[in-house]
Design a protein around this motif. Sequence first.
Motif, mmCIF file in Angstrom:
data_model
loop_
_atom_site.group_PDB
_atom_site.id
_atom_site.type_symbol
_atom_site.label_atom_id
_atom_site.label_comp_id
_atom_site.label_asym_id
_atom_site.label_seq_id
_atom_site.Cartn_x
_atom_site.Cartn_y
_atom_site.Cartn_z
ATOM 1 N N CYS A 587 38.516 73.290 48.811
ATOM 2 C CA CYS A 587 38.713 74.300 47.757
ATOM 3 C C CYS A 587 37.408 74.370 47.700
ATOM 4 O O CYS A 587 36.607 74.526 46.993
ATOM 5 N N ASP A 598 39.300 77.540 44.725
ATOM 6 C CA ASP A 598 41.059 78.066 44.617
ATOM 7 C C ASP A 598 41.478 77.310 43.518
ATOM 8 O O ASP A 598 41.218 75.674 43.170
ATOM 9 N N LYS A 601 43.993 75.015 43.340
ATOM 10 C CA LYS A 601 44.723 73.907 43.943
ATOM 11 C C LYS A 601 43.463 72.814 43.701
ATOM 12 O O LYS A 601 43.679 71.676 43.879
#
Length: 738
Positions: A587, A598, A601
Motif C-alpha cells: 500500500c 490503503d 492496511k
Amino acid sequence: MDKYLIRKPHTQDSSPVQDSSLVQDSSHVQDSSSSSKRIRVDFNLENLPSDPGLRQKISSYHPNNHDEIRRYYLTKGPCQPVLDVFPVSYFSEKPRRFRSDWYKGRKWLEYSIEKDAAFCFYCYLFGRQDVGKQGGGETFVTKGFKLWNQVAKLDSHVGGVNSAHSQAVKKGEDLLMEKQHIQSVLVKQSNKDKQDYRVQLNAIVDCIRFLLCRGLAFRGHDESQDHNESINEVLQTAPKNCKLTHPEIQKDIVNAIASKTSKAIIKDLDNGFFSILVDESRDISVKEQMSLVLRYVNKKGTIIERFLGIVHVASTTALSLKCAIECLLCEHNLSLSNLRGQGYDGASNMQDDINGLKTLILKENKSAFYVHCFAHQLQLTLVAVAKNHINIAEFFYVVSNLVTVVGGSCKRRDALRDAQFVKIKEDLENGVCRSGQGLNQETNLKRPGDTRWGSYYGTILNLILMFSAVVDVLEIIEVLEIIEEDGLSDQKVEARSIIRSILSFEFVFALHLMKNILGITNELSIALQKKKKLGYISGRSQRNTQQKTNLHHYRVELFYTVIDMQLQELNNRFSEANTNLLLCMACLNPSNSFVAFDKEKLIRLAKFYPSDFLGTDILALDSQLQNYIFDMRSNDFFLELQGVSELIEKLVSTRKHETYPLVYLLVKLALTLPVATATVERNFLAMKYIKNELRNRMGDRWMNDCLMVYIEKDVACSIDNETIMQRFQNMKTRRRQL
C-alpha cells in the motif's frame, strides 16, 4: 645443580612431607610454565570478546601480552551499544533501565548486553588491585554496575584528578602516545626522517588500496603527486629495519583500512534499525564461513546493503550461528534489539519453526520478521511443484538424462559444439539470424541445480537454442560413431530412448511450458509458443477409460494443473504473518498516483512493530496518513514515482520526512525488510576470488580484512590516508613515528 633441578629421593628415609612438598612445588612450576607458554602460544586477538561482561581479567593473560591486549581494546574503543529498548530492572517496585544518553561525556562507560550491567573501560585495562572500595572498587571491572536508580554513582566513580580511575585513563593515553615510549626516546628521529617516513607510509597505503580496490584507491591528484616525486628516493634511503614490506606490516595496514571502513558503515547506520542477510558456505580450505550483511536506510533515504564481516563457524547449528551473529554485532556496538528483519536462503537450520535461527532471534525480538529469500523461494517452489506433476517430472527426468548423455565426455561435448557451429553458420548464410558483438556465443548444456538461481531456466533456454544440434549428437551416438571410441555400448539404447522422448509433442509442450513459468520468475514475460496439435496417446491402456480431447489434456490436465499447484504451494510457503506484512507494505507503492494506498492496511502494518509505534503513535498515524495522501496526490513532485525506494528519497530531498515522521518511519521499516540474499551470494564469490587455491592457507582475520576493503571499496576509498596511518601507528609500537 640443586639450584636448578629438584632431586628425586632415593631412600625411604626421606621425610614424606618434604617429598610431597617438593613434588607439589615441582608440579606447580611445571604447570605454571606450561600454562604460561600455552597462553602465549594460543593467544589470539580475534578471540577477545567485545562485551565487557564476557572478558577475562587482564591479569589472567600472560604479562607479555598485556600491552598488546590493551592496545587492541584502546584502538577499538569502548563497547557502547545503543539498544532500541534496554532491559528493565525494578527498584522499590519502580522500573529503571540503562540509557544510551549516559554515554555522552563518559568515554569510559561501557554496557554489557550479556549481563545488563555497566563497566569502566579504562579501569578494566589499567585498574589496580589495591584501591579498595574507591570509585566502586571491582564493581565497574568484574561484577558490573546495575543500580540504574543511582546514576550519580557513575560520576562518583570518576573521582578527582588523582583517583584510581583518572590514573587508569592517563595510562591509556600514554600507551597510545609513541613519543613517550622508551624505544622512541632511544631512537632519535629528525623532522626530515619523520617527513620521509610519512611519505613512505602514505605510498604503501596507496599501493595496498590499489591492489585491494583494483585501481579505485587513488583519490586526491595533488596528494599522489606529492609523494610520487620523491618516493623512489625515500624507499632507497629508508632504514633496512623499516622498509614496511614485511607481511605483518602489510596485514596491519589492511586491518587499519578494514577497521575504518567498518566504522564508517556503522556511522552511516547512525544507531538506526536494520536487517541482516546471513548465509554460510565453505571456502577453498573446506572451512565453514558465515557471511553477514546489513540492510538499512541511511539519512538520505537510500537503501543500503553493506558487508559487515565473515566469521568461521565450527558448527552450523542454529544456536552456534546465533552466537556468532551476536558476537559480530556486539563487536560493532550493534544489538539484536534494533533488528527489524532476517533474510536467509531457506536452509533448515535457519527457517525451522522450533529451533531454527529465525525462531531463536524472534524469541528475543518480535519485530525481527523473517522473510525467505524470494529468489530461492520461487526457484525451489516452481521446480519442486513442477516435479510433483507426473508429466513434468518425466520431462525433467528426460532433461537430466539428456545432459548426462550429451555432456558425459569431452568428445560428445565437442561434437555438440561442432553441430551447433554448423547450425549457426547455416542460419547466418540463410539470414535467419544476424551477426554482431555479443551474438551467437558458444553455449553448452549444464546440469541444473535446485538451489542455483535460474539454473533450470538457463538449461531449458540452452536446450531450446541447441535443440537441433542435440538431436544430431544423439543420432551420432545412436549409430555408434562416438560409442565405439568410448566403449559405452549401453548408451546407444538410452540415446535412442531420449530421441523418441524429445521429439514427441509431450516433451516439446512441457519444455515451453516450463520455459514460460520459470521465465516469469526471471521477469522475461515470454508467451507460450503455439505448436501444431498432434494426436495424444496415453501411456496407459485406453480400455475402460474416458476418451479426452487433445485440448482438454494439454489445457486442463497439464497447463491448468501445473499453474494451480504453483499457486497453492506459493501460498503455503509464505506464512500468514508474512503475507499480511507484504500486502500491507504494498500500500506504500506510489505508482499511478498512489492508487494502492490503503490507510487501514498501513495502520495494520504499524501494529506489526509495537516497539516502534506506541498506542498514541497509532492514533497520530491515522490523522497523519490522511494529510499525507492528500499532500502526495496534489504535489507534482510525487506524481511520477515508480517505487517505494524513489518515494523515500523524494521524502528526504523535499524534507517531507520531517512533516510526516510516522509515515517516514513506516516506509523505512518496509524498505529495511530484506527481500533477497543476492548480496551475500556476491560476497561468497568475492571470497573465492580473495581466498583461492594459491592462497588456501589465508587466516580468517586476514581474509575478513581483505574482503571488507574489496567488497566495500567505495567506502574504503572515501577514508583519507591520514586516518589510516594514525590507526596503523596506534596498533603497535613502531620503530619510526609520524
